[in-house]
Design a protein around this motif. Structure first.
Motif, PDB file in Angstrom:
ATOM      1  N   ILE A  67       0.833  -1.210   0.000  1.00 27.69           N
ATOM      2  CA  ILE A  67       0.000   0.000   0.000  1.00 27.69           C
ATOM      3  C   ILE A  67       0.868   1.260   0.000  1.00 27.69           C
ATOM      4  O   ILE A  67       0.448   2.313  -0.454  1.00 27.69           O
ATOM      5  CB  ILE A  67      -0.961   0.006   1.213  1.00 27.69           C
ATOM      6  N   GLY A  68       2.065   1.145   0.531  1.00 22.60           N
ATOM      7  CA  GLY A  68       2.954   2.302   0.580  1.00 22.60           C
ATOM      8  C   GLY A  68       2.848   3.100   1.868  1.00 22.60           C
ATOM      9  O   GLY A  68       3.468   4.155   2.006  1.00 22.60           O
ATOM     10  N   PHE A  69       2.055   2.609   2.798  1.00 24.83           N
ATOM     11  CA  PHE A  69       1.888   3.258   4.101  1.00 24.83           C
ATOM     12  C   PHE A  69       1.827   2.189   5.175  1.00 24.83           C
ATOM     13  O   PHE A  69       1.330   1.090   4.932  1.00 24.83           O
ATOM     14  CB  PHE A  69       0.568   4.055   4.181  1.00 24.83           C
ATOM     15  N   ASP A  70       2.281   2.534   6.370  1.00 23.20           N
ATOM     16  CA  ASP A  70       2.082   1.679   7.519  1.00 23.20           C
ATOM     17  C   ASP A  70       0.580   1.632   7.807  1.00 23.20           C
ATOM     18  O   ASP A  70      -0.141   2.600   7.516  1.00 23.20           O
ATOM     19  CB  ASP A  70       2.843   2.262   8.725  1.00 23.20           C
ATOM     20  N   TRP A  71       0.106   0.551   8.412  1.00 22.69           N
ATOM     21  CA  TRP A  71      -1.335   0.422   8.677  1.00 22.69           C
ATOM     22  C   TRP A  71      -1.862   1.533   9.574  1.00 22.69           C
ATOM     23  O   TRP A  71      -3.058   1.840   9.543  1.00 22.69           O
ATOM     24  CB  TRP A  71      -1.650  -0.953   9.279  1.00 22.69           C
ATOM     25  N   GLU A  73      -0.995   4.688   9.389  1.00 24.59           N
ATOM     26  CA  GLU A  73      -0.812   5.989   8.739  1.00 24.59           C
ATOM     27  C   GLU A  73      -1.849   6.314   7.669  1.00 24.59           C
ATOM     28  O   GLU A  73      -1.898   7.455   7.204  1.00 24.59           O
ATOM     29  CB  GLU A  73       0.570   6.047   8.059  1.00 24.59           C
ATOM     30  N   ASN A  74      -2.643   5.338   7.270  1.00 26.53           N
ATOM     31  CA  ASN A  74      -3.507   5.531   6.106  1.00 26.53           C
ATOM     32  C   ASN A  74      -4.730   4.636   6.248  1.00 26.53           C
ATOM     33  O   ASN A  74      -4.601   3.471   6.635  1.00 26.53           O
ATOM     34  CB  ASN A  74      -2.683   5.184   4.854  1.00 26.53           C
ATOM     35  N   GLU A  75      -5.896   5.168   5.908  1.00 25.10           N
ATOM     36  CA  GLU A  75      -7.140   4.407   6.091  1.00 25.10           C
ATOM     37  C   GLU A  75      -7.189   3.154   5.218  1.00 25.10           C
ATOM     38  O   GLU A  75      -7.632   2.093   5.662  1.00 25.10           O
ATOM     39  CB  GLU A  75      -8.364   5.294   5.824  1.00 25.10           C
ATOM     40  N   ARG A  76      -6.734   3.245   3.966  1.00 20.24           N
ATOM     41  CA  ARG A  76      -6.730   2.065   3.094  1.00 20.24           C
ATOM     42  C   ARG A  76      -5.770   1.007   3.633  1.00 20.24           C
ATOM     43  O   ARG A  76      -6.078  -0.192   3.626  1.00 20.24           O
ATOM     44  CB  ARG A  76      -6.346   2.442   1.665  1.00 20.24           C
ATOM     45  N   ALA A  77      -4.607   1.438   4.105  1.00 17.48           N
ATOM     46  CA  ALA A  77      -3.650   0.500   4.686  1.00 17.48           C
ATOM     47  C   ALA A  77      -4.232  -0.153   5.938  1.00 17.48           C
ATOM     48  O   ALA A  77      -4.079  -1.356   6.157  1.00 17.48           O
ATOM     49  CB  ALA A  77      -2.335   1.215   5.013  1.00 17.48           C
ATOM     50  N   ARG A  78      -4.933   0.637   6.763  1.00 17.87           N
ATOM     51  CA  ARG A  78      -5.558   0.080   7.971  1.00 17.87           C
ATOM     52  C   ARG A  78      -6.621  -0.946   7.614  1.00 17.87           C
ATOM     53  O   ARG A  78      -6.672  -2.038   8.191  1.00 17.87           O
ATOM     54  CB  ARG A  78      -6.176   1.178   8.821  1.00 17.87           C
TER      55      ARG A  78
END
Length: 150
Positions: A67-71, A73-78
């Protein structure tokens, strides 16, 4: 009583320990004792629980890579992380009665799993806030400051 123990480490392990002691400000002996205690703590859990802990770390890494983000840091990653964690949890076979009677203070046998889970998670966050000043550096490394209850 303490006993000295002579061990041999490869260069990579020694470098990792040296970096850890620099970051934590602890002695090499303290760092080794803390990490050894964590390994015994993992052994005290069920095989599936220990596996899940390692799976969470791996899933978090894969989510960040994909995703390119830590879980956190970003809603899609979460959302991706939550979906992967739920999928992983559901992959474990139940080994006991799937409808145990809760033994939580304040919980009732007819509470939904969602209500019980919320009760447990809020209790964890409450306990973490109380313990935070005394947490070991290793525990702090693997857990962020808990969010306020909502």
């Amino acid at each position: 009583m303490s006993a000295q123990l002579k061990i041999t480490l490869d260069d990579d392990q020694r470098s990792q320990l040296d970096r850890a002691t620099e970051q934590s400000g602890k002695s090499l002996s303290e760092e080794i004792r803390e990490r050894l205690s964590l390994s015994f703590l993992l052994e005290m859990r069920s095989r599936d629980t220990a596996d899940l802990l390692f799976a969470l770390l791996r899933i978090a890494d894969v989510v960040a890579d994909e995703i390119g983000f830590d879980w956190s840091e970003n809603e899609r990653a979460r959302a991706t992380f939550v979906s992967a964690v739920v999928d992983q949890i559901m992959s474990y076979e139940l080994r006991t009665n799937p409808n145990p009677i809760p033994r939580l203070g304040g919980a009732r046998p007819d509470d939904s799993p969602e209500a019980l889970g919320g009760f447990i998670a809020r209790g964890y966050r409450r306990d973490r806030r109380r313990e935070a000043p005394g947490l070991s550096s290793l525990a702090k490394k693997y857990s962020a400051e808990p969010p306020e209850d909502t």
